[in-house]
Scaffold this motif. Structure first.
Motif, short mmCIF file in Angstrom:
data_model
loop_
_atom_site.label_atom_id
_atom_site.label_comp_id
_atom_site.label_asym_id
_atom_site.label_seq_id
_atom_site.Cartn_x
_atom_site.Cartn_y
_atom_site.Cartn_z
N LYS A 1 52.64 37.61 39.55
CA LYS A 1 53.92 37.19 38.98
C LYS A 1 53.79 35.93 38.13
CE LYS A 1 56.35 40.40 41.08
NZ LYS A 1 56.93 41.52 40.30
N GLU A 2 52.66 35.24 38.27
CA GLU A 2 52.46 34.03 37.48
C GLU A 2 50.98 33.88 37.12
OE1 GLU A 2 52.61 30.55 40.63
OE2 GLU A 2 54.36 31.87 40.86
N ILE A 3 50.70 33.07 36.13
CA ILE A 3 49.36 33.00 35.54
C ILE A 3 48.30 32.52 36.52
CG2 ILE A 3 49.52 30.65 34.59
CD1 ILE A 3 48.20 31.94 32.01
N ASN A 4 48.68 31.64 37.48
CA ASN A 4 47.66 31.14 38.41
C ASN A 4 47.19 32.20 39.40
OD1 ASN A 4 49.79 31.27 40.19
ND2 ASN A 4 49.91 29.05 40.59
N HIS A 5 47.83 33.37 39.38
CA HIS A 5 47.36 34.47 40.23
C HIS A 5 46.05 35.07 39.69
CE1 HIS A 5 51.60 35.36 42.07
NE2 HIS A 5 50.99 34.31 42.60
N SER A 6 45.66 34.64 38.49
CA SER A 6 44.42 35.14 37.90
C SER A 6 43.20 34.82 38.77
CB SER A 6 44.22 34.59 36.49
OG SER A 6 44.21 33.18 36.51
N SER A 7 43.25 33.69 39.50
CA SER A 7 42.12 33.33 40.36
C SER A 7 41.98 34.30 41.53
CB SER A 7 42.27 31.90 40.88
OG SER A 7 43.46 31.77 41.64
N LYS A 8 43.13 34.80 42.03
CA LYS A 8 43.07 35.79 43.13
C LYS A 8 42.47 37.11 42.63
CE LYS A 8 47.10 33.99 45.64
NZ LYS A 8 48.46 34.27 46.13
N VAL A 9 42.87 37.47 41.41
CA VAL A 9 42.29 38.70 40.81
C VAL A 9 40.79 38.52 40.62
CG1 VAL A 9 42.33 40.26 38.83
CG2 VAL A 9 44.46 39.25 39.65
N ALA A 10 40.37 37.34 40.16
CA ALA A 10 38.95 37.06 39.94
C ALA A 10 38.15 37.16 41.23
CB ALA A 10 38.78 35.68 39.33
N ASP A 11 38.75 36.69 42.34
CA ASP A 11 38.07 36.79 43.65
C ASP A 11 37.85 38.25 44.03
OD1 ASP A 11 37.98 34.06 43.92
OD2 ASP A 11 39.78 33.92 45.18
#
Length: 598
Positions: free
Chosen positions: A51-61
């Motif tokens: 829902k927000e851009i900082n979720h990109s780190s979770k996707v990267a994990d």
């Protein structure tokens, strides 16, 4: 008496996992993968649509975990493949294969689940996330996932399809191989009546005696005619299942999936086939000349693979290794040094002994950063070419060592690039070194057979599959109609240059029965011409080309094929001009063949 050589002809698998299929270390490796998959499944249970851009780190994990699982599975499957190749009777290896297949199924399900979550991400947020440092390296793959996720069914439907695939779809493919494996062919060879397997009978197509080739051909044709209803049933069920899945996923164009898997667009494929179709006349000339040499006006199907001259040249293994290293060194320091490492570190199983698998291959071990090459070396120039070919595959694996697991998977149309490139180096060097006209003619014929297979045979396979699938949409296609479609496709593919071609080749060509990939044909032609274009550039630039070549191989898993070629070669593969360059090299071979046989 064994060939005395400083290079081992038996590979060392114990360096990977000691004790073969009884290895406790390998079982630990499988358990490690299983725990990684469990961790992925647990992570996905708590993962929601970003829902927000900082979720990109979770996707990267999650991507890091997926990349890790993928290379670990690749390592495990390669090891099992090697075990079964060196000893097809290994009792433990099939059990290990069953375990990894089960883990792979869970992994695939997890990957689809992630893709379906990601596809719900707002388009603008998605674009912003892909531009972050976390996800930018995976931009191409993530967009590919998002596109594939659009075609996925509901969770229940996907689960049902997966279940049906095991006992239905894939089972038909396995049944085909079991049926082929059960067939025995009675043929007289060198004065003795022999009961041969289908692969052994097919291998007689290159026997020096025309009568043996002819008897083998017609014996096989009788068997295909006798069993055509069984083969037709299998082929119809495989195609029917695939078409039903396409219908559910709203795929109307039967080429959509194979084009997506090969990361090319239809414009590229169309340009390639147009150029192939326009340039068949020289190869008809070659086939007619070769037919004349056997006393016929037209090429007999059973004579195509026959050696043009009986060459008795014996090349010892050590001579082959030294020859390969010498000529690889002229194209690149890294190619030479890597190949030397392969020979010195016992990565090759080449011993000529019974109870081995027949097919040559190269297996990648990404965790160990190694490869293993499997073949049977019989002191012939064709064995030297096979060795060079598989070394090319190993070099591609070597080039990908520094690439993240998620970006390592390259499409099939690129898979033959490094192998054909390496083979061409040795084939051309062998022709230059040839001590007699007969030896040179033998090698030139080997080269031209590859061109005919890619421009005519593969084209006929593509035409057959395309037309068969269109007709299958309306219902079951009879065995007699399959014969008709095959006959039409061969006549078009070979432009009528074959006498009495096998109208049953739909039954004995295993590529039609592969349940993992449809249209397992055009990527061969693509890869062949593509590698010829690369080879031409390498000859032009010399060793300085190796840097560009390595960069192309490293990017082969993370770009569309059109973008890959444009970036590294500055060529537009949707243009017919690109394909003309590759075929032009093959036409020159025909001209030389005609000159040598005049």
């Amino acid at each position: 008496m064994k060939d005395e050589t400083k290079y081992s002809q038996v590979w060392n698998l114990d360096k990977l996992y000691p004790d073969g299929s009884a290895s406790t270390q390998f079982l630990d490796h499988i358990s490690h993968i299983e725990s990684k998959v469990f961790s992925l499944e647990e992570g996905l249970n708590f993962f929601n649509t970003p829902k927000e851009i900082n979720h990109s780190s979770k996707v990267a994990d999650l991507i890091d975990n997926i990349g890790c699982i993928r290379i670990n599975l690749s390592q495990a499957n390669s090891y099992i493949t090697c075990l079964l190749a060196q000893n097809p009777q290994d009792q433990n290896a099939p059990t290990l294969k069953g375990k990894t297949s089960s883990i792979s199924a869970r992994f695939d399900a997890g990957l689809k689940k992630l893709q379906k979550i990601l596809v719900k991400t707002d388009h603008h947020l998605w674009e912003d996330m892909l531009d972050t440092a976390d996800l930018n390296p995976y931009k191409f793959i993530l967009n590919e996932w998002r596109k594939k996720a659009d075609m996925h069914l509901t969770d229940d439907e996907e689960s049902l399809v997966s279940d049906l695939m095991v006992d239905g779809y894939h089972a038909w493919g396995q049944f085909y191989h079991s049926l082929i494996g059960s067939i025995k062919v009675n043929i007289q060879v060198d004065g003795e009546r022999n009961e041969l397997s289908v692969p052994q009978a097919i291998n007689l197509r290159s026997h020096p005696n025309e009568e043996v080739r002819k008897e083998s051909y017609y014996a096989l044709e009788e068997i295909w005619e006798e069993k055509k209803e069984q083969f037709a049933k299998i082929l119809n069920h495989i195609a029917g299942f695939r078409l039903q899945v396409y219908k559910k996923r709203k795929l109307e164009n039967i080429l959509e999936e194979p084009l997506m898997e090969n990361r090319i667009n239809e414009e590229t494929l169309s340009a390639m086939w147009k150029v192939v179709s326009k340039n068949k006349q020289p190869f008809i000339k070659y086939l007619n000349r070769k037919a004349n040499m056997y006393g016929h006006t037209k090429m007999k199907s059973y004579n195509f693979w026959a050696p043009i001259k009986n060459t008795n040249q014996k090349i010892k293994y050590e001579e082959a290794v030294n020859f390969i290293l010498e000529h690889f060194s002229q194209f690149g320091t890294e190619l030479e040094n890597f190949s030397r490492q392969v020979f010195n570190n016992e990565w090759i199983e080449a011993e000529d002994r019974p109870n081995k698998s027949m097919a040559a291959f190269c297996a990648s071990f990404p965790i160990s950063g190694e490869s293993r090459i499997f073949m049977t070396y019989g002191n012939r120039i064709t064995n030297v070419l096979t060795l060079a070919h598989e070394l090319g595959h190993a070099f591609h694996n070597h080039a990908m060592k520094s690439i993240n697991g998620i970006n390592r998977q390259y499409p099939m149309c690129i898979a033959e690039t490094a192998s054909t490139f390496s083979e061409m180096i040795i084939l051309d060097a062998s022709m230059e070194k040839a001590e007699s006209g007969e030896e040179k003619l033998f090698l030139l014929d080997e080269k031209l057979k590859r061109s005919v297979m890619n421009f005519m045979n593969i084209h006929s396979r593509f035409l057959f599959e395309e037309r068969f699938y269109e007709e299958r949409k309306a219902g079951i296609v009879s065995s007699s109609r399959l014969n008709e479609i095959m006959h039409e496709a061969i006549n078009e593919g070979y432009v009528g240059s074959f006498d009495n071609p096998s109208i049953h080749s739909w039954a004995w060509t295993p590529h039609y029965y592969i349940t993992k990939s449809p249209f397992y044909n055009f990527p061969y032609t693509f890869g062949y011409i593509f590698s010829l274009c690369i080879y031409a550039k390498a000859k032009e630039k010399g060793k300085e080309f190796e840097k560009d070549y390595l960069a192309l191989l490293r990017d082969s898993g993370s770009m569309s094929t059109e973008d890959l070629v444009m970036k590294h070669l500055g060529e537009d593969i949707t243009s017919e001009a690109f394909w003309e360059k590759g075929i032009e090299l093959c036409v020159r071979d025909v001209e030389e063949f005609i000159t040598l046989t005049s």
